[in-house]
Design a protein around this motif. Sequence first.
Motif, PDB file in Angstrom:
ATOM      1  N   SER A  40      -8.668   3.045  -1.151  1.00 44.39           N
ATOM      2  CA  SER A  40      -9.587   3.860  -1.956  1.00 44.39           C
ATOM      3  C   SER A  40      -9.312   3.720  -3.445  1.00 44.39           C
ATOM      4  N   ASN A  41      -8.116   3.229  -3.796  1.00 45.03           N
ATOM      5  CA  ASN A  41      -7.717   3.183  -5.208  1.00 45.03           C
ATOM      6  C   ASN A  41      -6.531   2.247  -5.388  1.00 45.03           C
ATOM      7  N   TYR A  42      -6.373   1.744  -6.611  1.00 39.53           N
ATOM      8  CA  TYR A  42      -5.111   1.081  -6.945  1.00 39.53           C
ATOM      9  C   TYR A  42      -4.078   2.154  -7.247  1.00 39.53           C
ATOM     10  N   ILE A  64       0.836  -1.204   0.000  1.00 44.38           N
ATOM     11  CA  ILE A  64       0.000   0.000   0.000  1.00 44.38           C
ATOM     12  C   ILE A  64       0.873   1.256   0.000  1.00 44.38           C
ATOM     13  N   GLU A  65       0.210   2.381  -0.298  1.00 48.06           N
ATOM     14  CA  GLU A  65       0.896   3.678  -0.286  1.00 48.06           C
ATOM     15  C   GLU A  65       0.008   4.714   0.406  1.00 48.06           C
ATOM     16  N   THR A  66       0.630   5.506   1.282  1.00 47.60           N
ATOM     17  CA  THR A  66      -0.078   6.630   1.912  1.00 47.60           C
ATOM     18  C   THR A  66       0.848   7.853   1.886  1.00 47.60           C
ATOM     19  N   MET A  67       0.347   8.948   2.434  1.00 50.32           N
ATOM     20  CA  MET A  67       1.171  10.158   2.517  1.00 50.32           C
ATOM     21  C   MET A  67       1.605  10.448   3.958  1.00 50.32           C
ATOM     22  N   GLU A  68       1.188   9.578   4.924  1.00 51.33           N
ATOM     23  CA  GLU A  68       1.461   9.885   6.342  1.00 51.33           C
ATOM     24  C   GLU A  68       1.975   8.717   7.177  1.00 51.33           C
ATOM     25  N   GLY A  69       1.829   7.483   6.676  1.00 47.14           N
ATOM     26  CA  GLY A  69       2.051   6.311   7.537  1.00 47.14           C
ATOM     27  C   GLY A  69       3.424   6.283   8.193  1.00 47.14           C
ATOM     28  N   PRO A  91      -1.383   4.726 -13.036  1.00 47.21           N
ATOM     29  CA  PRO A  91      -1.398   6.050 -13.659  1.00 47.21           C
ATOM     30  C   PRO A  91      -2.731   6.730 -13.375  1.00 47.21           C
ATOM     31  N   ARG A  92      -2.649   7.978 -12.929  1.00 48.30           N
ATOM     32  CA  ARG A  92      -3.777   8.645 -12.277  1.00 48.30           C
ATOM     33  C   ARG A  92      -5.067   8.597 -13.088  1.00 48.30           C
ATOM     34  N   ASP A  93      -6.133   8.097 -12.428  1.00 48.56           N
ATOM     35  CA  ASP A  93      -7.490   8.137 -12.990  1.00 48.56           C
ATOM     36  C   ASP A  93      -8.447   8.262 -11.799  1.00 48.56           C
TER      37      ASP A  93
HETATM   38  O1  LIG Z   1      -7.363  14.447  -6.317  1.00 52.14           O
HETATM   39  C1  LIG Z   1      -8.365  14.632  -5.639  1.00 52.14           C
HETATM   40  O2  LIG Z   1      -9.351  15.273  -6.042  1.00 52.14           O
HETATM   41  C2  LIG Z   1      -8.438  14.028  -4.290  1.00 52.14           C
HETATM   42  C3  LIG Z   1      -9.589  14.117  -3.538  1.00 52.14           C
HETATM   43  C4  LIG Z   1      -9.636  13.513  -2.296  1.00 52.14           C
HETATM   44  C5  LIG Z   1      -8.533  12.837  -1.826  1.00 52.14           C
HETATM   45  C6  LIG Z   1      -7.394  12.774  -2.613  1.00 52.14           C
HETATM   46  C7  LIG Z   1      -6.220  12.100  -2.177  1.00 52.14           C
HETATM   47  O3  LIG Z   1      -5.200  12.070  -2.837  1.00 52.14           O
HETATM   48  C8  LIG Z   1      -6.302  11.434  -0.870  1.00 52.14           C
HETATM   49  C9  LIG Z   1      -4.958  11.450  -0.224  1.00 52.14           C
HETATM   50  C10 LIG Z   1      -5.118  10.929   1.156  1.00 52.14           C
HETATM   51  O4  LIG Z   1      -5.458   9.569   1.108  1.00 52.14           O
HETATM   52  C11 LIG Z   1      -4.304   8.760   1.205  1.00 52.14           C
HETATM   53  N1  LIG Z   1      -4.165   8.114  -0.107  1.00 52.14           N
HETATM   54  C12 LIG Z   1      -5.182   7.558  -0.793  1.00 52.14           C
HETATM   55  N2  LIG Z   1      -4.739   6.973  -1.904  1.00 52.14           N
HETATM   56  C13 LIG Z   1      -3.414   7.184  -1.959  1.00 52.14           C
HETATM   57  C14 LIG Z   1      -2.409   6.803  -2.904  1.00 52.14           C
HETATM   58  O5  LIG Z   1      -2.651   6.145  -3.931  1.00 52.14           O
HETATM   59  N3  LIG Z   1      -1.140   7.189  -2.634  1.00 52.14           N
HETATM   60  C15 LIG Z   1      -0.835   7.895  -1.512  1.00 52.14           C
HETATM   61  N4  LIG Z   1      -1.762   8.277  -0.605  1.00 52.14           N
HETATM   62  C16 LIG Z   1      -3.034   7.908  -0.814  1.00 52.14           C
HETATM   63  C17 LIG Z   1      -3.174   9.693   1.633  1.00 52.14           C
HETATM   64  O6  LIG Z   1      -2.596   9.210   2.810  1.00 52.14           O
HETATM   65  C18 LIG Z   1      -3.805  11.061   1.831  1.00 52.14           C
HETATM   66  O7  LIG Z   1      -4.031  11.342   3.193  1.00 52.14           O
HETATM   67  C19 LIG Z   1      -7.335  13.353  -3.844  1.00 52.14           C
END
Ligand SMILES: O=C(O)c1cccc(C(=O)CC[C@H]2O[C@@H](n3cnc4c(=O)[nH]cnc43)[C@H](O)[C@@H]2O)c1
Length: 231
Positions: free
Chosen positions: A193-195, A167-172, A198-200
Amino acid sequence: MHIWVTAPTAMEIQPLISWLESDSQQTGQQKYRFRGHDIVIKITGVGAVATVFHLTRELEKEKPDWILQIGLAGSYDVKLAPGSVVAVERERLADLGAEDHDCFLDIFSLGLESPDAFPFEQGWLVNPYLKRFRNLAVPVVKGVTVQTVSGSAATIARRVALYQPQIETMEGAAFHYVCLHMQVPFMQLRAISNYVEPRDKSKWKIAEALASLHQTLQHWLLAWPEQLQML
Ligand SMILES: O=C(O)c1cccc(C(=O)CC[C@H]2O[C@@H](n3cnc4c(=O)[nH]cnc43)[C@H](O)[C@@H]2O)c1
């Protein structure tokens, strides 16, 4: 028990707040008394910088018995479809380093940090507290943390080749780093929430992921702390 539940954004934690407002006694701002436990809600912001700042500032004031970080995540693993819920066993800072043309060199391969300098173990930020759970009932995974969500084939291939993440997150990783330093038992619970592809954005399943996340979280809080080995 004194439990903090944190999330990067209000959106990710709002279902818990609504549930606690109807099922428990509110004892302060974002504080609830729930079946003999104190549950405190903290929104720590998106990304590693905001997470470290907010968590450290709060933990300097008091330490809970447990901290949970909940939120969304992207999945690198075809078996972890959107809507799946996972617990993260280890984390890696996957974009802290230098680009060398088409290669990425992390802080360990650059020699800027030892891969075994506390709190790192071979470059990973490992959660030692997961073994206290008797029955997690969700997959236990390896995560990477980035400050720019992976959205191109080249970036994704490079991160898979280096770290084989699920998995990938922005905070873990920021959460693991602070909790390990501050010696507070912690758990990172994420819903896909997503794979990672490439962004979709049209394929993202945020509502479904939040519904699964909060169903699992409520189940846990109802069983807490019976499902923990109190060491
Ligand atoms: O682009 C948008 O419109 C948009 C709307 C709502 C949320 C987002 C996010 O990018 C959510 C980032 C949030 O969720 C985690 N997250 C979810 N999917 C990923 C991913 O594929 N790679 C990294 N982080 C992801 C992340 O921890 C953020 O807190 C965009």
